[in-house]
Design an enzyme around this catalytic site. Structure first.
Site: not given
Ligand code: NAD
Ligand code: DAU
Length: 350
Positions: A131-133, A156, A160
């Site tokens: 992730t970019d975080e 988190y 990562k």
């Molecule tokens: P998600 O939470 O939707 O899915 C995670 C999946 O991993 C689920 O299916 C869960 O059951 C599985 N999992 C969790 N713990 C496990 C374990 N111990 N063993 C096997 N499986 C397990 O997540 P997502 O948003 O799809 O993100 C997927 C990946 O991409 C993550 O590594 C996250 O850090 C990365 N990522 C997410 C975002 C985003 O915006 N969502 C952005 C950049 C990177």
């Molecule tokens: O940048 C990549 C990341 O983006 C991924 O690595 C993470 O897995 C993914 O969850 C996401 O993280 P964020 O914290 O940016 O996403 P989230 O959707 O939780 O929040 C987006 C923005 O909205 C953030 O600034 C917090 C704000 N927010 C979020 C929630 C859930 C609110 O204002 N209210 C809310 O209830």
């Protein structure tokens, strides 16, 4: 015939990656290893579950012997590792789970790969999805590049960042053929409604308050999930070992501006008068350690591997809202049971 292990394939991004690989590469055997936590849902994959090149494995990456035996049995050629605890707010209330899954789980996969691929690294690939975080936060100006120093602020992102360091260390120390990408915020179908966009879509459906953290001025860089999956495909196949690629859509939005667009699209699709959903906006206590701004420079990926996002945000958000409204059964399914307890703990009973 190649055997690819995709971890976390029942989650949001993982399910799009599994679908793309199963449909595009008929000569690959795709193994989806997932523990099916609250975020994992096999309903995300009903359209591919009958395909002969798709295999589901229920299991936990934190179980070292299970992971090793699976690698021994299946002799994978490649790994695309997405399984993780992924929600920042949950990491604030329960950081340990993030250390165990994101750090130890990743190390278990690395150990299995390095042991079973020792002396046979040619043609193998361990691709870690990050992730970019990990880069921390930006001020008003600038973008994250692949050279930006790590500076995570949430449990988190710290977990990562740690997993990224282990992946690179295994490349340097054991010659494991690793590659990493760091992507910005994804949105689209199948995202669990704890993240901003699906949470707010679900709340608007029920006329519930929209909890905006702080003043709503934090900025995120949004990418449609299928564009992330396409980038993963390109990087998995064409990225050189040991490299890092940033993935993002040059699509920055202040939270409050994005929320207003979302409210307008929801009003249109639900046939409500414009302005109805905006009235639900409620400013709440800010997230602890809330990063102000993320913005990704993905020029390396565009220049070296020819990837670019296919969708403009306006089109992506319309498609996303349409998907959730056409799949309200899916939304109802994932928001029943434990979701209510989570919601009350996070936001109170409003
Ligand atoms: P998600 O939470 O939707 O899915 C995670 C999946 O991993 C689920 O299916 C869960 O059951 C599985 N999992 C969790 N713990 C496990 C374990 N111990 N063993 C096997 N499986 C397990 O997540 P997502 O948003 O799809 O993100 C997927 C990946 O991409 C993550 O590594 C996250 O850090 C990365 N990522 C997410 C975002 C985003 O915006 N969502 C952005 C950049 C990177
Ligand atoms: O940048 C990549 C990341 O983006 C991924 O690595 C993470 O897995 C993914 O969850 C996401 O993280 P964020 O914290 O940016 O996403 P989230 O959707 O939780 O929040 C987006 C923005 O909205 C953030 O600034 C917090 C704000 N927010 C979020 C929630 C859930 C609110 O204002 N209210 C809310 O209830």
């Amino acid at each position: 015939m190649k055997k690819i292990l995709i971890t976390g394939g029942a989650g949001f991004i993982g399910s799009h990656v599994v679908r793309l690989f199963v449909n595009k590469y008929a000569d690959y055997q795709v193994y989806n290893l997932d523990k099916l936590t609250y975020a994992g849902n096999l309903e995300n994959l009903t359209d591919v579950e009958q395909k002969s090149n798709y295999h589901f494995v229920l299991g936990d990456i934190t179980n070292e012997s299970f992971v090793f035996e699976l690698f021994q049995k299946e002799q994978f050629d490649g790994v695309i590792h997405l399984a993780a605890e992924s929600h920042v707010d949950r990491s604030i209330t329960d950081p340990n789970e993030f250390v165990v899954t994101n750090v130890l789980g990743t190390v278990n996969l690395l150990n299995a790969a390095r042991t079973l691929w020792k002396g046979k690294e040619e043609g193998k690939r361990f691709y870690h999805i990050s992730t970019d975080e990990v880069y921390g936060t930006l001020g008003e100006e600038g973008m994250f590049t692949e050279e930006t120093s790590y500076d995570p602020h949430s449990p988190y992102s710290a977990s990562k960042a740690s997993s990224d360091h282990f992946v690179r260390a295994y490349g340097d120390t054991y010659g494991l053929p690793v590659i990493i990408s760091n992507c910005s915020n994804n949105y689209g179908p199948n995202q669990f409604p704890e993240k901003l966009i699906p949470l707010f879509i679900n709340n608007i459906r029920y006329n519930k308050p929209l909890p905006v953290y702080g003043k709503g001025v934090n900025v995120r860089d949004w990418l449609y999930v299928e564009d992330h999956a396409a980038a993963i495909d390109v990087i998995y196949h064409n990225g050189p070992n040991g490299e890092t690629f940033n993935i993002g859509g040059h699509n920055e939005w202040k939270n409050i501006d994005l929320i207003r667009v979302l409210c307008k699209v929801m009003d249109d699709k639900l046939g409500r008068e414009t302005g109805t959903s905006e009235k639900l906006i409620t400013y709440v206590t800010d997230r602890a350690g809330h990063d102000l701004r993320y913005a990704i420079d993905s020029s390396k990926l565009q220049r070296e591997l020819g990837w670019k996002p296919s969708l403009q945000f306006e089109e992506g958000i319309e498609k996303t809202v349409e998907w959730y409204l056409s799949n309200q059964k899916w939304l109802d399914g994932v928001t029943s049971g434990n979701y209510q307890k989570y919601y009350e703990k996070m936001y109170g009973s409003r």
